[in-house]
Design a protein around this motif. Structure first.
Motif, short mmCIF file in Angstrom:
data_model
loop_
_atom_site.label_atom_id
_atom_site.label_comp_id
_atom_site.label_asym_id
_atom_site.label_seq_id
_atom_site.Cartn_x
_atom_site.Cartn_y
_atom_site.Cartn_z
N THR A 84 0.62 -1.11 -0.06
CA THR A 84 0.12 0.04 -0.02
C THR A 84 0.77 1.03 0.13
OG1 THR A 84 -1.81 -1.02 1.07
CG2 THR A 84 -1.61 1.36 1.49
N ASP A 85 1.92 1.26 0.81
CA ASP A 85 2.81 2.16 0.73
C ASP A 85 3.52 2.85 -0.36
OD1 ASP A 85 2.10 2.70 3.57
OD2 ASP A 85 3.90 1.94 4.29
N SER A 86 3.73 1.67 -1.12
CA SER A 86 4.73 1.60 -2.49
C SER A 86 3.71 2.32 -3.61
CB SER A 86 5.17 0.47 -2.84
OG SER A 86 4.27 -0.61 -3.12
N VAL A 87 2.27 1.87 -3.64
CA VAL A 87 1.23 2.24 -4.33
C VAL A 87 1.01 3.75 -4.18
CG1 VAL A 87 -1.00 1.91 -5.30
CG2 VAL A 87 0.40 0.04 -4.99
N LEU A 88 0.92 4.20 -2.99
CA LEU A 88 0.51 5.33 -2.69
C LEU A 88 1.76 6.34 -2.51
CD1 LEU A 88 -2.32 4.72 0.20
CD2 LEU A 88 -2.51 5.43 -2.41
N ALA A 89 2.95 6.11 -2.65
CA ALA A 89 4.12 6.79 -2.44
C ALA A 89 3.81 7.97 -3.55
CB ALA A 89 5.06 6.28 -3.00
N PRO A 90 3.47 8.02 -4.64
CA PRO A 90 3.35 9.24 -5.27
C PRO A 90 2.33 10.32 -4.69
CG PRO A 90 3.15 7.18 -6.95
CD PRO A 90 3.10 6.80 -5.49
N SER A 91 1.52 9.79 -3.87
CA SER A 91 0.63 10.63 -3.14
C SER A 91 1.12 11.26 -1.90
CB SER A 91 -0.82 9.99 -2.97
OG SER A 91 -0.79 8.99 -1.86
#
Length: 720
Positions: A84-91
């Motif tokens: 989850t952290d990796s997917v949301l990193a751009p945010s």
């Protein structure tokens, strides 16, 4: 105690529900880069349950770990978090921006309105960057020369999570009992402080429900002890200061595991009430607050389907009851004659279309709260003249309720008013001339102007003809009723709990980005009275889900939202709503946030060892009965996951949740990963230290909100 969700109502003012926390798992779960950026696939280990001629295979049962320590389970959850952290990193930049933005609107130095109890006025205050409140008292209503009673920040220093459950000062105002939870399981330890010396007494009562009541001798405490397995409060104990907890006297024990137990004190301080509450039946036992040897006596024998609660004024009981009154009525009776219902006389008659919700007694006045066509109302009545006055407000949809009216001899009633465009405002209303004095309005820092926003209240016709109320808010300058705005729809719809339209500071960050926010007041709540609830539980539960879907469709048709950018959000039993809705109409939603979702209905309701299960047969049905089993299975989100496309999903939970165990959403996510046929995001965020209410502390909670909002905003802008 029900599967109620608290995170969406984290109050900006100083509140005692400050959270709770645990120690972190000690397993070494360091992940490789590949593991952190790959969606975790849970192994399948079949677990079979045989019931009603069915064999139910649960491939992810192994994710349940009641100790919350098994390396394979913790590792899997950590992988979910890393992904989850990796997917949301751009945010991350947006999350930081939202956090700063929301925090900047909140007043750092914030004091609650002082509340009188005895000779003192009590209040809470947060200062600067403090996460928690401090508790004070003063000899006047202005709070001058305050005396510090409890610094919750100091208490919380040693813990990742901390919650105060209750604070009660003794009748002589020399002692203070308070309860704290440092484990996020809503199991509280009661401590007692000497307010004259500042020292803690040796008394420490563990394993309690959190509430504490003083007897009038200033040395006797009443509390409810929890069952350590089911987490139900089943025993009322009487504790004498200076003795060990093992010596406490068992005053009452609840043997029916479908009932919750609680304690309170009459407003005149003369009696202690033991409350017996199940979903469809409620009652009271009474004992004297002046006699430390008093034994509880039931006001009435318990009857299936009869709900009532009482208040005392001089020699009279006032009884709010649903006896031959589906929307409740108010009766009164002499204290010594209460056990015979033939002695009861009517104070407020039953009204089929208006629900009586609450009442407050003063020496010469009765103030009651009702709900008419979904709108809450407060009415003042002179007891001896039966003259009435209804308080009026201007917003099209709002919430008004009574609060902190602790004194019988007061000439005023305190009410709180809020709407989706009006910050929470506390009024003191004169009981004789009805004039309103504003004691406090929650301040919003920055350039907030309520006139920049507009709230609407509409009714939408559901598929069976029911008219569903909907509360809507948006920023005027950014709204075009042409189907181009992103729309976020919130819902709950269980336990008769009504989500009223109220103000939210954090929500401004969505409205200021063009979002339309709507609350669907679906069946299962009591927005339109008790029948609205009855038509959304047990064998009519699907009306809750159908209403939500039908509201979404209508809002899009009416131009409130872009059909390609419709989002939904719900938590706890509202998470069940989210799961059922995406099984029914996944194509309507671009993204969904399900918080601490109750999604494994069958397995949970078959397990009587789990908290809440037996108490909630009257809400969902008992699956040991095949009729209820078949109906529940037909909508249970976990059981109804199929091979199809699902919306982008953010699922959040707390490892130590006592209301909805973490393994429900963990299993649901695992099954969704196995079955879904789309490339949409499926993100699972587990707070390894939190419980049902999420993070503790007023600013820590904002980080959770920032993540949730970033999920919607990034989707709406095509960046996720």
């Amino acid at each position: 105690m029900k599967r109620l969700i608290l995170w969406q109502f984290a109050l900006s003012s100083v509140v005692l529900a400050t959270g709770c926390h645990l120690t972190k798992p000690v397993n070494d779960t360091s992940l490789t880069q590949a593991e952190a950026t790959t969606a975790p696939i849970a192994v399948k280990i079949p677990h079979t349950t045989k019931i009603h001629g069915y064999e139910i295979v649960d491939n992810y049962h192994w994710l349940r770990d009641d100790t919350r320590s098994k390396p394979e389970v913790i590792t899997h959850l950590e992988k979910e978090n890393a992904y989850t952290d990796s997917v949301l990193a751009p945010s991350n930049a947006l999350q930081s921006q939202l956090f700063t933005e929301i925090k900047s609107k909140i007043v750092k130095d914030n004091r609650s309105v002082p509340v009188r109890k005895g000779h003192f006025f009590y209040f809470y205050e947060t200062v600067g960057e403090q996460e928690y409140a401090s508790v004070y008292r003063s000899i006047n209503v202005k709070g001058e020369n305050p005396e510090l009673l409890l610094d919750i920040n100091e208490l919380a220093k040693a813990y990742e999570y901390f919650a105060i459950g209750d604070i009660e000062v003794s009748p002589n105002a020399k002692l203070m009992a308070y309860s704290q939870d440092t484990l996020s399981r809503r199991i509280y330890t009661i401590k007692v402080k000497n307010l004259e010396t500042g020292e803690l007494l040796s008394d420490e009562l563990t394993g309690t429900q959190g509430g504490v009541i003083w007897a009038n001798d200033n040395k006797t405490l009443y509390y409810v002890k929890k069952d350590p397995v089911s987490l139900l409060g089943t025993q009322v104990f009487r504790h004498t200061l200076g003795t060990s907890q093992e010596q406490d006297e068992l005053v009452y024990e609840e043997l029916d595991n479908t009932y919750y137990t609680g304690v309170s004190k009459s407003k005149d301080g003369e009696q202690i009430f033991i409350h017996h509450s199940s979903t469809e039946s409620k009652g009271v036992s009474v004992l004297s607050a002046n006699d430390s040897k008093s034994k509880p006596k039931r006001l009435l024998p318990r009857e299936k389907g009869h709900e009532y609660h009482i208040a005392k004024l001089n020699d009279w009981y006032y009884i709010m009851t649903n006896l031959d009154a589906v929307n409740f009525k108010l009766m009164k009776v002499k204290v010594g004659l209460a056990s015979d219902k033939n002695n009861w006389t009517t104070v407020i008659a039953h009204r089929p279309n208006v629900k009586l919700e609450d009442f407050n007694l003063f020496e010469n006045h009765l103030v009651y709260q009702s709900r008419d066509q979904g709108q809450s109302k407060v009415t003042i009545r002179e007891l001896h003249k039966n003259k009435e006055h209804e308080l009026t407000f201007n917003d099209p949809a709002y919430k008004v309720y009574m609060t902190n009216n602790t004194m019988l001899n007061s000439d005023s009633v305190r009410v709180v008013y809020t709407s989706m465009t009006t910050p929470q405002t506390t009024f003191e209303v004169d009981l004789n001339d009805y004039s309103k004095a504003t004691l406090k309005q929650e301040q919003v820092l920055g350039d907030f102007n309520p006139d920049d926003y507009l709230s609407e209240r509409i009714f939408i016709t559901a598929r069976d003809g029911a008219k569903v109320p909907v509360s809507i808010v948006y920023k005027k300058s950014l709204f075009k009723k042409d189907g181009t705005n992103p729309l976020l729809q919130y819902g709950y719809g269980s336990y008769g709990y009504t989500v009223d339209p109220r103000f939210s500071v954090s929500r401004l960050s969505l409205l200021d980005r063009g979002f339309v926010y709507a609350i669907a007041h679906i069946r299962g709540s009591q927005m339109l009275g008790r029948p609205w609830y009855e038509d959304g539980k047990k064998l009519t539960k699907k009306n809750t889900f159908n209403d939500f879907v039908d509201v979404t469709k209508a809002l899009v048709v009416q131009g409130y939202g872009d059909k390609h950018r419709v989002y939904a959000q719900g938590g706890s039993a509202g998470g069940l709503l989210m799961g059922a809705v995406i099984n029914q109409a996944a194509e309507l939603y671009h993204g969904v946030h399900a918080a601490v979702p109750f999604v494994d209905v069958i397995n949970t309701m078959l397990d009587e060892s789990l908290p809440l299960t037996t108490n909630e047969y009257d809400e969902w049905g008992n699956p040991n009965n095949k009729t209820y089993f078949d109906y529940m299975r037909s909508y249970s989100p976990y059981d109804q996951v199929t091979q199809k496309s699902y919306p982008n999903l953010l699922v959040t939970t707390g490892l130590h949740d006592s209301q909805v165990q973490y393994f429900e959403p963990a299993k649901w996510v695992a099954k969704l990963r196995e079955m879904k046929t789309d490339d949409n995001k499926l993100l699972f965020k587990v707070d390894m230290e939190a419980g049902h209410g999420g993070a503790s502390g007023r600013f820590k909670r904002i980080k959770d909100t920032a993540l949730n909002y970033a999920f919607f905003i990034e989707l709406a802008n095509g960046r996720l």
